[in-house]
Design a protein around this motif. Structure first.
Motif, PDB file in Angstrom:
ATOM      1  N   GLY A 572      22.240   1.550  18.586  1.00 57.47           N
ATOM      2  CA  GLY A 572      22.917   1.177  19.823  1.00 57.47           C
ATOM      3  C   GLY A 572      23.540  -0.199  19.786  1.00 57.47           C
ATOM      4  N   GLY A 573      23.193  -0.984  18.766  1.00 60.49           N
ATOM      5  CA  GLY A 573      23.787  -2.300  18.615  1.00 60.49           C
ATOM      6  C   GLY A 573      23.296  -3.329  19.592  1.00 60.49           C
ATOM      7  N   PHE A 574      22.074  -3.192  20.104  1.00 62.82           N
ATOM      8  CA  PHE A 574      21.535  -4.153  21.050  1.00 62.82           C
ATOM      9  C   PHE A 574      21.145  -5.447  20.333  1.00 62.82           C
ATOM     10  CE2 PHE A 574      20.944  -0.193  23.274  1.00 62.82           C
ATOM     11  CZ  PHE A 574      21.196  -0.529  24.600  1.00 62.82           C
ATOM     12  N   GLN A 575      21.383  -6.552  20.983  1.00 62.38           N
ATOM     13  CA  GLN A 575      20.990  -7.852  20.460  1.00 62.38           C
ATOM     14  C   GLN A 575      19.631  -8.290  21.018  1.00 62.38           C
ATOM     15  OE1 GLN A 575      22.834  -9.374  18.051  1.00 62.38           O
ATOM     16  NE2 GLN A 575      24.092  -7.516  18.174  1.00 62.38           N
ATOM     17  N   ASN A 576      19.334  -7.862  22.219  1.00 61.31           N
ATOM     18  CA  ASN A 576      18.096  -8.254  22.889  1.00 61.31           C
ATOM     19  C   ASN A 576      17.199  -7.035  23.025  1.00 61.31           C
ATOM     20  OD1 ASN A 576      16.032  -9.172  24.505  1.00 61.31           O
ATOM     21  ND2 ASN A 576      17.369 -10.101  26.044  1.00 61.31           N
ATOM     22  N   ALA A 577      16.075  -7.036  22.310  1.00 59.83           N
ATOM     23  CA  ALA A 577      15.174  -5.876  22.312  1.00 59.83           C
ATOM     24  C   ALA A 577      14.614  -5.596  23.699  1.00 59.83           C
ATOM     25  CB  ALA A 577      14.039  -6.108  21.318  1.00 59.83           C
ATOM     26  N   ARG A 578      14.536  -6.602  24.564  1.00 59.10           N
ATOM     27  CA  ARG A 578      13.968  -6.401  25.899  1.00 59.10           C
ATOM     28  C   ARG A 578      14.857  -5.506  26.760  1.00 59.10           C
ATOM     29  NH1 ARG A 578      12.278 -11.602  29.067  1.00 59.10           N
ATOM     30  NH2 ARG A 578      11.451  -9.954  30.402  1.00 59.10           N
ATOM     31  N   GLU A 579      16.131  -5.382  26.413  1.00 62.87           N
ATOM     32  CA  GLU A 579      17.052  -4.594  27.216  1.00 62.87           C
ATOM     33  C   GLU A 579      17.109  -3.135  26.783  1.00 62.87           C
ATOM     34  OE1 GLU A 579      20.874  -6.393  27.215  1.00 62.87           O
ATOM     35  OE2 GLU A 579      20.134  -8.389  27.701  1.00 62.87           O
ATOM     36  N   VAL A 580      16.508  -2.813  25.651  1.00 67.26           N
ATOM     37  CA  VAL A 580      16.654  -1.492  25.066  1.00 67.26           C
ATOM     38  C   VAL A 580      15.653  -0.521  25.681  1.00 67.26           C
ATOM     39  CG1 VAL A 580      16.802  -0.199  22.911  1.00 67.26           C
ATOM     40  CG2 VAL A 580      17.296  -2.642  22.936  1.00 67.26           C
ATOM     41  N   GLY A 581      16.120   0.701  25.938  1.00 64.33           N
ATOM     42  CA  GLY A 581      15.244   1.745  26.451  1.00 64.33           C
ATOM     43  C   GLY A 581      14.374   2.323  25.349  1.00 64.33           C
ATOM     44  N   GLY A 582      14.097   3.614  25.441  1.00 60.20           N
ATOM     45  CA  GLY A 582      13.161   4.244  24.525  1.00 60.20           C
ATOM     46  C   GLY A 582      11.802   4.373  25.178  1.00 60.20           C
ATOM     47  N   ILE A 583      10.997   5.285  24.682  1.00 57.26           N
ATOM     48  CA  ILE A 583       9.680   5.531  25.262  1.00 57.26           C
ATOM     49  C   ILE A 583       8.624   4.784  24.469  1.00 57.26           C
ATOM     50  CG2 ILE A 583       7.993   7.302  25.868  1.00 57.26           C
ATOM     51  CD1 ILE A 583      10.275   9.239  26.232  1.00 57.26           C
ATOM     52  N   ASP A 584       7.748   4.090  25.167  1.00 56.67           N
ATOM     53  CA  ASP A 584       6.754   3.234  24.518  1.00 56.67           C
ATOM     54  C   ASP A 584       5.554   4.010  23.991  1.00 56.67           C
ATOM     55  OD1 ASP A 584       8.358   1.067  25.235  1.00 56.67           O
ATOM     56  OD2 ASP A 584       7.355   0.840  27.164  1.00 56.67           O
TER      57      ASP A 584
END
Length: 942
Positions: A572-584
């Motif tokens: 997804g090309g996210f720079q900030n891991a805190r903004e990324v979804g996904g199931i924990d």
């Protein structure tokens, strides 16, 4: 397909200004050229021409534009062009100039200005905002000016503003506006088109009942208005008011029998009514009317694929793709491409080879999509249009392999090409670090906020499995919010009502991703639990967004979602891991997870959280319907009934072999299945069984394979109680159904060694302390089934023991306490962004690379260690080393080949070659051994 009338009205408002102007001269021709360019969507040229026309009226001495209807019309046209390209600020300024140049006669500009305010307000309200006092006063002023000039301009802004809070008040306002005009008010305004536009605003605000009420009024005033009638069909279909939708579709066909879109929508209604032949007819007629109608072609692909006709599905998807590409409709191209790629998984497999071919095609197709460049023409702008008959890979689970790589492959396509799925709840973006937030919560002594989400919170497996936990969580510590996805009044049964009444707050979410996630995000949840991911489209797409501090998935669809934070960062090309979804987290149990194919974590992209118990506080099942006998289901009284009460797509081709053995050995056996939801599925399964079940000693075994009608819930339990023995299928057995069946005492025979997902039946027997019916080989499965099915004394003893102990499976409050501990654990620990599945250097430890001189003799000395069943020494032409590949029969050769290729950096063609070698070898493991011999250095292995 929703049709908006206001676009047509804006064009009308633009052209009328020209028709009412002075006789043609040079500026008129330039004006007409501007309109022609606008119609061709050449907006740059249109602006150039309109500016040229305006300049022709500039007073060369004073440098000003004269006040006149002509110049007002020109500025109105300029505003329309700006609006078409989305520059609302310039459009509004142009319309304002038009009003200044002609306050008295140019009524069209008032409509166009109202239209801009109308759509701006819808956008503001979707984001939770309202009109400012200044904006409202400004619009009211425009309305008053329009009325002074002798024409009523309806006020969609005011109506929509009120409708956001009180629909009846808004309706009253509209009525007053109409009555405020002259006697010919319905002639001076286009009331039907306004109502249609108003209904679209209500649709954006997710007010489906209001939409239908408004559109019914529209077709009452304008029975021949095709746009309003067509939108009414769509709205009724959305709420499953299918007979009404069918009625209005027929009316629309009467109005415009040659309108392809009307016939397409009619086909969608008929499809929902399961009138498949007539739906197919409407779509074919639509294509005949418009050979470029790719959405009807895609619908035919869905229809054929859902029937199991993959050849037909492929034909229509390819046709739709070709049309969309020729029309350069890239929005549809990307969606249809994925529909085509996934339309290779059948519902019923004809053989093991069929499974392997389908799986190979699925992987290859998805990989080819994932390998595309990330450019605008390849983006999936509306993920909801991409699923097709492939159903998000739903049926892959029934092939009998670990599916983590396939699930990731599909998810990574959406991570890469569907940027609209990326979203982070605003409160998470603004939040302090997790440690600081936790300390703040403790100081405030607030409750932990828990959310539960599913499209199946009714008398469905997910609702029945989760209701006990939702209803019994300690409310002194936890605040519970429940989200009913794609809410439908038809499913508002007693289970849904119990769940809703127990929640502190509940929401009914529409089948719109953006609206659903904003509602969930607004609740600022600590933990969000998805009841399942993979059985409903919206529920699958929501976890790509980050909506809560922690997320977890329950085993409603008993395998990994494939949606990981880590893949979101990579693809997804996210720079900030805190903004990324996904199931924990994936919530499972020590009882469910098998160790036979490696660590359980290696089957999940989510971090695996293992409870000790059953994870479900299941309520005591319904009592069997009274008075039901074998005759009620058309079953013979004198046979040993072996019942397999599961959906037919759960039946693996290898299961047929065990059925044959049972029928051959127990001459009084009758094996019973329920008919499938679709008659084609039942026919496909019977065709497969006929080819697998051979006659023995002159008897046709298929005559003792019976099918019973579909049943209600209490009938299902009664049927289970009438069987002598229950056969649990593989690779996916019963879950919720097993909990219900065991309440009757009926013994269930299960195949532990063949179950490739959660060991649910095993966990139930382990909890009850009854292990007699757990089997570890095919031979054991057949033996146990026949012993129970043909021995009434043994059957009765097992029933007695089951009924004595089955109570431990129901209404166990300790399960709820385990969930509460999980919620606290999830918040006390940092959000997981990796686990041992991702951290392992290489998935298969059985792969070893050796130097040539370390590998002695032909065939070498390859011990089958670590559970391997097969070993190969492979020489790659790009390496000096030999690759020793050891594989177990239960492993998927395709996934294994991909892992090997990644490890050694081999290209795609070599990956396919390794897969072919391994597939061939694994397939031959099932063949009969005709000769064994010892070879020098072979260690006695064959």
């Amino acid at each position: 397909v929703w049709m908006r009338c206001s676009r047509l009205l804006i064009v009308w408002a633009l052209v009328v200004g020209v028709l009412n102007s002075q006789p043609p001269d040079d500026w008129t021709h330039v004006h007409l050229r501007a309109i022609a360019a606008h119609d061709k969507k050449d907006h740059h040229a249109a602006l150039t021409f309109i500016d040229e026309a305006i300049m022709m009226h500039v007073d060369e001495v004073a440098g000003t534009i004269p006040i006149s209807p002509i110049t007002s019309n020109l500025w109105n046209t300029k505003g329309v062009i700006y609006k078409s390209i989305g520059d609302m600020g310039s459009a509004l300024r142009s319309f304002d100039t038009s009003v200044v140049l002609d306050e008295k006669t140019n009524y069209n500009v008032y409509f166009n200005r109202a239209n801009i305010f109308h759509y701006n307000l819808v956008d503001w309200m979707e984001k939770g905002g309202e009109m400012s006092g200044e904006e409202e006063l400004r619009f009211r002023g425009l309305l008053e000016q329009a009325n002074k000039n002798g024409r009523v301009i309806t006020n969609p802004v005011q109506a929509l503003e009120q409708a956001g809070r009180d629909y009846q008040k808004a309706d009253d306002i509209i009525t007053k506006l109409l009555l405020a005009g002259e006697k010919n008010v319905l002639e001076t305004i286009d009331y039907v088109n306004f109502l249609n536009d108003y209904a679209i605003g209500m649709k954006k605000l997710d007010k489906p009942a209001a939409v239908i009420e408004i559109l019914l009024k529209a077709v009452e005033y304008g029975p021949d208005n095709l746009t309003a009638r067509g939108n009414l069909v769509v709205a009724l279909t959305k709420l499953n008011k299918l007979e009404a939708a069918k009625h209005h579709s027929s009316k629309a066909i009467e109005i415009a029998p040659s309108n392809s879109q009307v016939r397409h929508n009619y086909g969608l209604v008929l499809q929902k009514l399961e009138e498949m032949d007539e739906a197919k007819s409407q779509w074919i007629q639509a294509i005949e009317l418009d050979p470029t109608l790719s959405n009807s072609m895609s619908s035919l692909g869905h229809l054929e694929g859902n029937k199991g006709n993959l050849t037909g599905a492929k034909f229509w998807y390819e046709k739709a793709l070709s049309v969309a590409e020729s029309e350069k409709n890239w929005l549809e191209v990307s969606s249809i491409r994925l529909q085509l790629a996934t339309a290779v998984i059948p519902t019923i497999y004809s053989s093991i080879d069929h499974i392997k071919t389908a799986r190979s095609n699925y992987v290859e197709n998805l990989q080819s999509v994932l390998n595309l460049e990330k450019e605008s023409r390849n983006l999936l702008h509306d993920p909801m249009t991409t699923t097709g008959s492939g159903s998000l890979g739903y049926y892959v689970i029934y092939q009998g392999y670990d599916d983590i790589e396939l699930r990731r492959l599909l998810a990574n396509i959406y991570w890469k090409f569907a940027p609209s799925l990326s979203y982070c709840a605003p409160f998470l973006l603004e939040e302090k670090s997790p440690t600081e937030e936790r300390q703040l919560r403790l100081r405030q002594e607030r409750k932990i906020k828990i959310g539960f989400h599913s499209a199946f919170f009714f008398r469905h497996s997910v609702g029945l499995l989760m209701e006990g936990v939702i209803m019994n969580i300690d409310r002194s510590k936890f605040h519970v919010t429940v989200f009913f996805q794609n809410y439908d009044e038809a499913f508002n049964d007693e289970v849904a009502q119990r769940i809703r009444s127990s929640a502190d707050v509940s929401f009914e979410l529409p089948s719109v991703i953006s609206v659903s996630r904003e509602v969930i995000a607004s609740q600022k949840l600590d933990v969000l639990v998805y009841g399942e991911v993979g059985m409903d489209s919206v529920s699958y797409f929501l976890p790509f967004a980050r909506l809560a501090r922690r997320t977890a998935v329950f085993w409603g669809h008993a395998l990994t979602s494939g949606i990981s934070n880590r893949d979101g960062i990579e693809y997804g090309g996210f720079q900030n891991a805190r903004e990324v979804g996904g199931i924990d987290y994936f919530v499972s149990s020590e009882l469910f997870e098998r160790e036979t194919s490696g660590p359980p974590q290696h089957r999940y992209v989510e971090t695996l959280y293992l409870m000790n118990g059953m994870t479900t506080r299941f309520s005591t099942p319904l009592k069997p319907r009274g008075g039901m006998t074998r005759e009620s289901f058309g079953l013979p009284l004198d046979k040993n009934i072996y019942l397999c009460p599961q959906t037919l797509y759960k039946l693996h081709p290898d299961f047929d072999k065990l059925i044959v053995r049972i029928l051959q050995r127990d001459k009084n056996a009758a094996v019973v299945f329920p008919v499938a939801q679709r008659s084609e599925w039942t026919a496909h399964l019977m065709q497969r069984m006929v080819s697998n079940v051979r006659s023995t000693q002159g008897e046709d075994l298929t005559s003792r394979i019976l099918f019973v009608r579909r049943t209600d819930f209490d009938e299902f339990i009664a049927l289970a109680g009438l069987a002598n023995v229950i056969l649990d299928p593989f690779p996916v057995g019963g879950g919720r159904s097993a909990l219900e069946i065991l309440s009757t005492g009926s013994p269930i025979v299960m195949a532990y060694h063949r179950t490739n997902i959660l060991q649910l039946n095993y966990a139930m027997y382990k909890t009850m302390g009854i292990m007699d019916l757990v089997c570890y080989t095919d031979e054991d499965y057949v033996d146990v089934a026949i012993r129970v099915g043909s021995n009434r004394q043994l059957e009765a003893d097992l029933r007695r023991r089951i009924l004595e102990r089955v109570g431990v499976l129901y209404e166990n409050d300790e399960v709820v306490r385990e969930w509460e501990k999980f919620f606290e654990y999830a918040l006390e620990n940092e959000r997981p962004i990796s686990n041992s599945y991702f951290e392992k250097v290489y998935r298969r430890e059985m792969v070893v690379v050796l130097k040539d001189d370390e590998f002695e003799g032909e065939g070498g000395d390859m011990e089958l260690t670590n559970g391997a069943d097969l070993a190969y020494a492979i020489k790659m032409n790009h390496e000096d080393n030999l690759l020793v590949v050891k594989i177990a029969e239960r492993e998927d050769p395709l996934e294994y080949a991909r892992d090997v290729s990644r490890a050694i950096g081999a290209e795609w063609v070599k990956e396919r070659w390794i897969a072919a070698v391994l597939q061939h070898g694994v397939r031959r493991l099932d063949e009969e051994v005709v000769l064994e011999m010892e070879l020098e250095g072979g260690g006695g292995r064959r």
